[in-house]
Design a protein around this motif. Structure first.
Motif, PDB file in Angstrom:
ATOM      1  N   ASN A  20       0.829  -1.173   0.008  1.00 21.38           N
ATOM      2  CA  ASN A  20       0.111   0.013  -0.017  1.00 21.38           C
ATOM      3  C   ASN A  20       0.877   1.377  -0.167  1.00 21.38           C
ATOM      4  O   ASN A  20       0.431   2.209  -0.462  1.00 21.38           O
ATOM      5  CB  ASN A  20      -1.038  -0.176   1.124  1.00 21.38           C
ATOM      6  CG  ASN A  20      -2.183  -0.878   0.939  1.00 21.38           C
ATOM      7  OD1 ASN A  20      -2.616  -1.037  -0.017  1.00 21.38           O
ATOM      8  ND2 ASN A  20      -2.690  -1.476   2.099  1.00 21.38           N
ATOM      9  N   SER A  23       1.142   3.678  -3.147  1.00 19.67           N
ATOM     10  CA  SER A  23       0.194   4.809  -3.503  1.00 19.67           C
ATOM     11  C   SER A  23       0.759   5.998  -3.592  1.00 19.67           C
ATOM     12  O   SER A  23       0.259   6.922  -4.056  1.00 19.67           O
ATOM     13  CB  SER A  23      -0.996   4.617  -2.554  1.00 19.67           C
ATOM     14  OG  SER A  23      -0.354   5.196  -1.108  1.00 19.67           O
ATOM     15  N   LEU A  26       1.573   6.733  -7.200  1.00 22.60           N
ATOM     16  CA  LEU A  26       0.501   6.371  -8.144  1.00 22.60           C
ATOM     17  C   LEU A  26       0.248   7.551  -9.211  1.00 22.60           C
ATOM     18  O   LEU A  26       0.055   7.509 -10.168  1.00 22.60           O
ATOM     19  CB  LEU A  26      -0.806   6.151  -7.511  1.00 22.60           C
ATOM     20  CG  LEU A  26      -1.096   4.868  -6.971  1.00 22.60           C
ATOM     21  CD1 LEU A  26      -2.349   4.644  -6.024  1.00 22.60           C
ATOM     22  CD2 LEU A  26      -0.992   3.818  -7.968  1.00 22.60           C
ATOM     23  N   ASN A  83       0.042  13.097  -1.778  1.00 20.19           N
ATOM     24  CA  ASN A  83      -0.491  12.138  -0.836  1.00 20.19           C
ATOM     25  C   ASN A  83      -1.651  12.361  -0.027  1.00 20.19           C
ATOM     26  O   ASN A  83      -2.660  11.361   0.032  1.00 20.19           O
ATOM     27  CB  ASN A  83       0.704  11.821   0.116  1.00 20.19           C
ATOM     28  CG  ASN A  83       1.790  10.973  -0.633  1.00 20.19           C
ATOM     29  OD1 ASN A  83       1.721   9.664  -0.711  1.00 20.19           O
ATOM     30  ND2 ASN A  83       2.989  11.617  -0.816  1.00 20.19           N
ATOM     31  N   MET A  86      -4.451  11.843  -2.841  1.00 23.03           N
ATOM     32  CA  MET A  86      -4.705  10.490  -3.170  1.00 23.03           C
ATOM     33  C   MET A  86      -5.566  10.025  -2.279  1.00 23.03           C
ATOM     34  O   MET A  86      -6.457   9.080  -2.356  1.00 23.03           O
ATOM     35  CB  MET A  86      -3.550   9.765  -3.352  1.00 23.03           C
ATOM     36  CG  MET A  86      -2.645  10.178  -4.699  1.00 23.03           C
ATOM     37  SD  MET A  86      -3.533  10.330  -6.269  1.00 23.03           S
ATOM     38  CE  MET A  86      -3.566   8.308  -6.290  1.00 23.03           C
ATOM     39  N   ILE A  92      -7.801   3.823  -1.832  1.00 23.25           N
ATOM     40  CA  ILE A  92      -6.197   4.270  -1.918  1.00 23.25           C
ATOM     41  C   ILE A  92      -5.854   4.549  -0.606  1.00 23.25           C
ATOM     42  O   ILE A  92      -6.373   5.172   0.178  1.00 23.25           O
ATOM     43  CB  ILE A  92      -6.313   5.629  -2.987  1.00 23.25           C
ATOM     44  CG1 ILE A  92      -6.670   5.228  -4.296  1.00 23.25           C
ATOM     45  CG2 ILE A  92      -4.806   6.101  -2.943  1.00 23.25           C
ATOM     46  CD1 ILE A  92      -6.396   6.286  -5.148  1.00 23.25           C
TER      47      ILE A  92
END
Length: 224
Positions: A20, A23, A26, A83, A86, A92
């Motif tokens: 995770n 992310s 991403l 971040n 997101m 997410i």
């Protein structure tokens, strides 16, 4: 299925790996390359934000000989802001809600400032321990207070960001979990509240990334 309220912050995936945390990268796959090659409104808007931050950080830092020093804090602002945003999307992982990541950023910045300051401006760093005009009898106490306040700076930076991100996400999750047990009228009301809280979380994402970067800039300006 969520076993408890804090399980959405669990970085462990079904493969028993902390995937995770990926992310955070991403956005590199989401942003089309044409945004970086062709001038458009998005580029102009983002450039205006970067130029404004550069001017503000340059005033706070007062750097004339260290060219490009503001790029560190502009990059820090962009990384935390990305971040935070997101984490507002469903499914997410919000990496900025973890103390592990935030403390790593704050501690590395603070430690680099301290090492650079104490090795290059030793007398200047000692002068910060005793504010100007302090009576002689209070100097030992002021040294202790200033030392403690200096040591807790990375912790306060990290905890401030973590607490603000977690609080909003928990509130959204807590309200959303009550949806299946409500009738249609209260579901519509819940949606309005959720959208309002989501707008508030968007503002918090911007504000907290700005606060983190501006406080880091202020801590750096005390060294020179």
């Amino acid at each position: 299925m969520m076993t408890n309220l804090f399980s959405m912050f669990d970085p462990i995936t079904n493969f028993n790996l902390s995937l995770n945390w990926l992310s955070s990268f991403l956005g590199l796959f989401i942003i089309p390359y044409i945004y970086w090659l062709t001038p458009n409104r998005f580029i102009f808007f983002w450039n205006n934000i970067m130029i404004t931050l550069h001017k503000e950080f340059k005033i706070l830092l007062g750097l004339n000989k260290h060219l490009g020093g503001t790029l560190i804090f502009i990059s820090l602002f962009s990384f935390i802001l990305f971040n935070n945003f997101m984490g507002l999307f469903p499914y997410i992982f919000t990496s900025s809600s973890h103390l592990t990541m935030n403390l790593s950023l704050a501690l590395s910045l603070w430690l680099s400032f301290m090492i650079y300051g104490w090795f290059n401006y030793t007398n200047h760093m000692f002068s910060h321990l005793v504010p100007q005009g302090t009576p002689g009898i209070l100097m030992p106490f002021m040294v202790c207070i200033e030392t403690i306040s200096n040591l807790i700076r990375p912790g306060t930076l990290a905890i401030r960001l973590t607490a603000n991100i977690i609080a909003g996400h928990l509130l959204l999750t807590l309200l959303g979990s009550t949806g299946p047990s409500l009738n249609f009228f209260f579901i519509y009301l819940l949606l309005i509240i959720q959208i309002t809280l989501l707008m508030l979380e968007t503002a918090v994402a911007i504000i907290q990334s700005y606060v983190f970067s501006i406080l880091s800039t202020l801590y750096s300006s005390e060294i020179n």
